[in-house]
Design a protein around this motif. Structure first.
Motif, short mmCIF file in Angstrom:
data_model
loop_
_atom_site.label_atom_id
_atom_site.label_comp_id
_atom_site.label_asym_id
_atom_site.label_seq_id
_atom_site.Cartn_x
_atom_site.Cartn_y
_atom_site.Cartn_z
N LEU A 181 -83.81 -73.78 107.53
CA LEU A 181 -85.01 -74.37 108.12
C LEU A 181 -84.70 -74.97 109.49
O LEU A 181 -83.59 -75.44 109.74
N GLU A 182 -85.70 -74.94 110.35
CA GLU A 182 -85.72 -75.81 111.53
C GLU A 182 -86.79 -76.84 111.25
O GLU A 182 -87.92 -76.49 110.88
N VAL A 183 -86.43 -78.13 111.40
CA VAL A 183 -87.31 -79.22 110.96
C VAL A 183 -87.44 -80.25 112.07
O VAL A 183 -86.44 -80.63 112.71
N VAL A 184 -88.66 -80.71 112.31
CA VAL A 184 -88.90 -81.86 113.19
C VAL A 184 -88.96 -83.10 112.31
O VAL A 184 -89.76 -83.19 111.39
N THR A 185 -88.07 -84.06 112.61
CA THR A 185 -87.99 -85.28 111.82
C THR A 185 -89.05 -86.28 112.26
O THR A 185 -89.80 -86.06 113.22
N ALA A 186 -89.08 -87.42 111.57
CA ALA A 186 -90.09 -88.44 111.86
C ALA A 186 -89.97 -89.01 113.27
O ALA A 186 -90.95 -89.48 113.85
N SER A 187 -88.77 -88.95 113.84
CA SER A 187 -88.57 -89.46 115.20
C SER A 187 -88.87 -88.42 116.26
O SER A 187 -88.85 -88.72 117.45
N GLY A 188 -89.14 -87.17 115.84
CA GLY A 188 -89.38 -86.09 116.78
C GLY A 188 -88.14 -85.29 117.11
O GLY A 188 -88.18 -84.36 117.94
N GLU A 189 -87.01 -85.60 116.46
CA GLU A 189 -85.78 -84.83 116.66
C GLU A 189 -85.90 -83.49 115.93
O GLU A 189 -86.50 -83.39 114.86
N VAL A 190 -85.31 -82.44 116.51
CA VAL A 190 -85.30 -81.12 115.90
C VAL A 190 -83.92 -80.88 115.28
O VAL A 190 -82.90 -80.95 115.97
N ILE A 191 -83.90 -80.62 113.98
CA ILE A 191 -82.64 -80.37 113.28
C ILE A 191 -82.71 -79.03 112.58
O ILE A 191 -83.80 -78.47 112.37
N ARG A 192 -81.55 -78.51 112.20
CA ARG A 192 -81.48 -77.27 111.42
C ARG A 192 -80.72 -77.52 110.13
O ARG A 192 -79.75 -78.27 110.10
N THR A 193 -81.21 -76.90 109.07
CA THR A 193 -80.55 -77.00 107.77
C THR A 193 -80.26 -75.60 107.27
O THR A 193 -81.06 -74.69 107.47
N VAL A 211 -87.37 -78.43 100.95
CA VAL A 211 -88.27 -77.52 100.24
C VAL A 211 -88.93 -78.29 99.11
O VAL A 211 -88.26 -78.82 98.23
N GLY A 212 -90.24 -78.37 99.13
CA GLY A 212 -90.97 -79.13 98.12
C GLY A 212 -91.25 -80.56 98.50
O GLY A 212 -91.82 -81.31 97.69
N SER A 213 -90.91 -80.96 99.72
CA SER A 213 -91.12 -82.36 100.12
C SER A 213 -92.54 -82.62 100.62
O SER A 213 -92.88 -83.76 100.96
N GLU A 214 -93.38 -81.60 100.68
CA GLU A 214 -94.81 -81.74 100.95
C GLU A 214 -95.12 -82.45 102.27
O GLU A 214 -96.07 -83.22 102.37
N GLY A 215 -94.31 -82.20 103.28
CA GLY A 215 -94.56 -82.79 104.60
C GLY A 215 -94.25 -84.25 104.72
O GLY A 215 -94.60 -84.87 105.72
N THR A 216 -93.56 -84.82 103.73
CA THR A 216 -93.27 -86.26 103.76
C THR A 216 -91.91 -86.58 104.36
O THR A 216 -91.60 -87.75 104.60
N LEU A 217 -91.07 -85.57 104.61
CA LEU A 217 -89.74 -85.80 105.17
C LEU A 217 -89.52 -85.11 106.51
O LEU A 217 -88.55 -85.42 107.21
N GLY A 218 -90.36 -84.16 106.85
CA GLY A 218 -90.21 -83.44 108.11
C GLY A 218 -91.24 -82.33 108.20
O GLY A 218 -91.88 -81.97 107.20
N LEU A 219 -91.42 -81.78 109.42
CA LEU A 219 -92.36 -80.68 109.64
C LEU A 219 -91.56 -79.43 109.97
O LEU A 219 -90.73 -79.44 110.89
N PHE A 220 -91.80 -78.35 109.25
CA PHE A 220 -91.07 -77.11 109.45
C PHE A 220 -91.58 -76.38 110.69
O PHE A 220 -92.79 -76.24 110.88
N THR A 221 -90.65 -75.90 111.51
CA THR A 221 -91.02 -75.10 112.67
C THR A 221 -90.42 -73.70 112.64
O THR A 221 -90.89 -72.81 113.34
N GLU A 222 -89.36 -73.50 111.86
CA GLU A 222 -88.80 -72.18 111.59
C GLU A 222 -88.33 -72.14 110.15
O GLU A 222 -87.80 -73.14 109.64
#
Length: 474
Positions: A181-193, A211-222
């Protein structure tokens, strides 16, 4: 077991103020990609859940790339304003509702295939692409993505809810099929998992956490997912049964014998009746199994013959085979339209759904008592299920203006979930928790596990801006 919460209780959280300074900053950054139009906001303030009283978001950002998402989240974080991701809008448990107000980020324009690695059987996509769009993009390469929740949901939404669907009995769920995943965190940082490798022992499994966090831990971008070769041969069949129990016993014996069936769906007589009317079919209006077999021509023939023999022992009749793509599509389209067929059968209704999952050996116990309770209630309902993995859905069709009817439907849902948990199952097999299943999650997971989830949420989202008010209360 926690008492079922009313709609009013679930939506009673006070909305957070959205300062004009944030709206101005979003307008300056995004221009026409940001809207505060009431029509746009109201469209993004509802989903397919029974909740009709949630406030709309204060504005909607139409993101087109990762930087758009990151910038929108950074601005929201500076003002401590909630952010809700929006895909296809097909969720059933209130995941997308702006219960504390805030900004919605619509990712529908982020619907590109970024890379296909056919040799490795992987594909990387943006979150707004739907499962049908994804499969259309790769069908010429002899590959397919099997996760099929019915609705043409976005891959981002399917990842967020850990979706599964009709093929899960053979191909698993999103949990098994998301690699990175590529994820945007709550601070706006972009991380990869994660990576495209099929396995890893490197550190915490952040992909599985997301996976399964329902948008409560980050927003998926890839999102990188597994692909599968199109099977050499595919055959589908339908079979009617004298009772739900007979159909379920057929499924249990099929799974216990180790038949590698690809899909097996149960429709009760109510669902079949609705499908007949909605899709202009003439299926016998009895409990019905819709099955599909994948493999070589010889293995498909062997699987089908074995299941037909088992079904015959339980009174199965009217076996109908569908070997051509057109015939299979006709049957599966009808199944995928079962929800809409049921809703159309009672004009103006709302559907309260549940999707418990139990160990396959306890499926009959869970189903039969739930059907008896639904019949006694006299509330119109329908039953469908991905019964090959013990997952089934009851849909109660209620008059949204009838408080008593809503309360009785919620009580039926409450009893069904309590039964599933008692049998060693789960309160939600694939729809997710959202708003509707929050109390049930406490019963299933226990206070200690919920406290651990809260600790993770606070660590990753200290201002509680990512889809707040969902899964559990902070």
């Amino acid at each position: 077991m926690n008492a079922p919460a009313s709609t009013a209780q679930l939506l009673a959280i006070a909305p957070r103020p959205v300062p004009q300074a944030l709206l101005d900053a979003l307008t300056q950054r995004f221009g026409a990609q940001f809207s505060t139009s009431l029509a746009v906001r109201e469209q993004h303030g509802r989903d397919e859940s029974p909740f009709t009283d949630a406030p709309p978001p204060a504005g909607v950002v139409f993101a087109e790339n990762t930087q758009d998402v990151a910038d929108a989240v950074k601005l929201a974080n500076q003002h401590e304003v909630p952010v809700i991701a929006w895909g296809a809008g097909s969720s059933l448990e209130g995941h997308l509702l702006a219960v504390q107000s805030g900004i919605t980020i619509d990712v529908n324009r982020m619907n590109r295939v970024l890379s296909v690695n056919a040799d490795d059987l992987t594909i990387t996509v943006q979150p707004g692409i739907t499962r049908k769009q994804l499969n259309d993009a790769i069908k010429d390469q002899g590959l397919f993505f099997p996760i099929d929740p019915g609705a043409d949901a976005s891959i981002g939404g399917m990842t967020a809810t850990r979706a599964s669907g009709t093929n899960a009995v053979r191909y698993g769920t999103m949990r098994e099929n998301v690699l990175a995943l590529e994820v945007v965190t709550a601070s706006g940082e972009v991380i990869r998992t994660g990576t495209r490798a099929r396995k890893s022992s490197a550190g915490y499994d952040l992909t599985r956490l997301m996976v399964g966090s329902e948008g409560t831990l980050g927003l998926f971008t890839e999102i990188t997912v597994r692909l599968y070769p199109l099977p050499e041969a595919v055959s589908a069949a339908i079979c009617s049964f004298p009772s739900i129990e007979a159909a379920v016993r057929t499924v249990i014996e099929t799974i216990q014998l180790g038949v590698p069936i690809a899909r097996v769906e149960l429709l009760d007589a109510n669902a079949v009746r609705g499908v007949n009317h909605y899709s202009k079919l003439t299926l016998r209006e009895q409990p019905l199994l819709l099955m599909e077999f994948h493999g070589s021509p010889a293995s498909v023939k062997e699987q089908a013959e074995t299941v037909q023999e088992i079904a015959s022992e339980h009174g199965g009749a009217d076996f109908e085979w569908a070997d051509t793509p057109e015939e299979r599509s006709r049957l599966w389209t009808a199944r995928h339209n079962a929800y809409f067929a049921a809703v159309a059968s009672r004009p103006g209704c709302r559907c309260i759904t549940t999707d418990t999952c139990v160990p396959i050996s306890r499926l009959a116990d869970a189903l039969l008592d739930s059907v008896d309770e639904a019949n006694a209630s006299r509330i119109p309902y329908f039953l469908v299920g991905h019964v090959g993995d013990g997952n089934f859905h009851m849909g109660y069709l209620i008059d949204p203006d009838d408080a008593d009817e809503r309360a009785r439907a919620e009580q039926l849902n409450h009893q069904l979930v309590a039964r599933a948990l008692k049998l060693g199952g789960t309160c939600t097999g694939e729809h997710g928790v959202g708003l509707h299943k929050m109390g049930f999650l406490v019963d299933e997971a226990g206070a200690g596990s919920i406290d651990m989830m809260r600790a993770i949420k606070r660590a990753l989202d200290p201002k509680n801006i990512l889809n707040p008010g969902k899964i559990f209360a902070l």
